[in-house]
Design a protein around this motif. Sequence first.
Motif, PDB file in Angstrom:
ATOM      1  N   GLY A  89       0.772  -1.233   0.000  1.00 24.16           N
ATOM      2  CA  GLY A  89       0.000   0.000   0.000  1.00 24.16           C
ATOM      3  C   GLY A  89       0.799   1.277   0.000  1.00 24.16           C
ATOM      4  N   THR A  90       2.109   1.194  -0.226  1.00 18.55           N
ATOM      5  CA  THR A  90       2.944   2.404  -0.183  1.00 18.55           C
ATOM      6  C   THR A  90       3.160   3.022  -1.563  1.00 18.55           C
ATOM      7  OG1 THR A  90       4.937   1.011  -0.253  1.00 18.55           O
ATOM      8  CG2 THR A  90       4.155   1.717   1.910  1.00 18.55           C
ATOM      9  N   GLY A  91       2.693   2.358  -2.628  1.00 22.08           N
ATOM     10  CA  GLY A  91       2.784   2.955  -3.964  1.00 22.08           C
ATOM     11  C   GLY A  91       3.758   2.289  -4.909  1.00 22.08           C
ATOM     12  N   LYS A  92       4.215   1.067  -4.610  1.00 24.58           N
ATOM     13  CA  LYS A  92       5.179   0.396  -5.483  1.00 24.58           C
ATOM     14  C   LYS A  92       4.628   0.223  -6.899  1.00 24.58           C
ATOM     15  CE  LYS A  92       5.776  -3.415  -3.121  1.00 24.58           C
ATOM     16  NZ  LYS A  92       4.814  -3.178  -2.026  1.00 24.58           N
ATOM     17  N   THR A  93       3.362  -0.199  -6.998  1.00 23.32           N
ATOM     18  CA  THR A  93       2.783  -0.484  -8.311  1.00 23.32           C
ATOM     19  C   THR A  93       2.769   0.763  -9.175  1.00 23.32           C
ATOM     20  OG1 THR A  93       1.402  -2.256  -7.420  1.00 23.32           O
ATOM     21  CG2 THR A  93       0.730  -1.298  -9.513  1.00 23.32           C
ATOM     22  N   LYS A  94       2.446   1.904  -8.607  1.00 26.40           N
ATOM     23  CA  LYS A  94       2.391   3.132  -9.388  1.00 26.40           C
ATOM     24  C   LYS A  94       3.781   3.642  -9.730  1.00 26.40           C
ATOM     25  CE  LYS A  94      -1.751   2.341  -9.326  1.00 26.40           C
ATOM     26  NZ  LYS A  94      -2.177   1.482 -10.455  1.00 26.40           N
TER      27      LYS A  94
END
Length: 547
Positions: A89-94
Amino acid sequence: MSDSDTGSRTPPTAAPERVSGEAATGPEAVSGGAALPAEALRIAAGYAFAGPALDLGALLWDGRCLPDAQIRIPLPMLNRHGLVAGATGTGKTKTLQLIAEQLSAQGVPVFLADVKGDLSGISEPGAEREKVRARAEEVQQTWTPAGCPAEFLALGGLGHGIPVRATVTSFGPVLLSKVLQLNQTQEQSLGLIFHYADQKGLELVDLKDLRAVVAFLSSDEGKQELKGIGGLSTATAGVILRSLTAFEAQGMSPFFGEPEFDTGELLRTVPDGRGLVSVLELPEVQDRPQLFSTFLMWMLADLFHDLPEVGDADKPKLVFFFDEAHLLFTGASKAFLESITQTVRLIRSKGVGVFFVTQTPKDVPADVLAQLGNRVQHALRAFTPDDQKALKATVRTFPDSGYDLEEVLTALGIGEAVVTVLSEKGAPTPVAATRLRAPGSLMGPVDADALDRAVREAALYGRYAQVGDRGSAYERLTAQEAARARAGGEGAPAPGRTPAEGRRKEEASVVQQVVASGVFKSLARSVGTQIGREITRSLFGTARRRR
């Protein structure tokens, strides 16, 4: 970073006692007119590259976002591999999406493994919303909605995508042993089975071919075939057969067969010069992590032994994002880890960059981690003693910096990360806490119907959609067994022969009969086929294919 993830958060603070100097004395300024602190100037100077580079975001320093201090990564250094890490949920995918769309714009093809099913939006322009505009203003980004040319793949055709399959022969014994969870002795025995099949021209296209060869080599007729090179015990053969049966019962058969996916398809660009983004959709198989993580390694190994050496190029031929990387290393044998390390070390010179995506650097073995020159570390949690231990271990993997990284890494907001990359000269850049840019493509999945239409309209769909089942080891061994039964019956000598001659006929190898057949000799004369020649295998035991 989803659309709701791009809001402003209180940026991390630096450790004042570790900063060399209090404030800049030069004329450099940030938005609003405040002079950059000396340490911020030093960090910003480390990212002032002359050549083409990807823009990651703006520097965070002492509680402020400094948009005039842009954090970037040189395009030629993307084949020096990297790590994108951080808690869920920290933004790795984006972050992957941000990097991938800029690579595509620079003409570099990209491979993305979409485990959760939320990367398909890279093919569509993003939606302009208040939080996206606010993030763009904070980091001095000219945000423009834009999608990338994308093609969607699916393992075995399960889910939305062009089917990706491998033949058992190409997949090889090392990777298959990992999937079947065999121990070292069983893995070595499976290697002997593949070696024998390679030598005798028995192609293993699907799982029933492998099962037929194992059954033959553990039968009375086949036991002598491997005796000279160690043999195959009945117990080990039984374990392998049971593992194959259980594997098939779990619905794994569709992943093996023909037509086999040509990984060279990942290297394409589109007519306007942009790199194609190949998205492997994995939501339908995310409950089979051993399978999909090993399949990703097969794709990388296949690229490794087929691509020529290119040395240091102006830009990579492909950047390969290996999501959920910890699954690849869990329970891996020493030989398997050595093969991964060697592949990562050598594939750089073939123009391929590999980014491992996982939660903490400790998920990646030290020998592999040492090969990763670029780091984007999102926030880590520190709720438990194990979390604390992982946090301290992560901090030790960074160069010395002016930040208190233990504090910073637990205070980072969504869409913020600590960055260090390789400069154009190959030296590590200063550690930089960074507020990342917003992707221009859609931050979320596209509609399932639209995804299916895109798959059916793709150029590769007709080539890979239909399963093939040509004659291979299973059919050949079955045919030879039937011919032997017709010729001599169950143990009875053929008419006109003595009992001794009948016994010698029974003891003859079925595969020797195959080799002696006219069909085999004809195929053996065909240059470039895998029938009739021993297959050359690579680091993971994967078969080399001639393009």
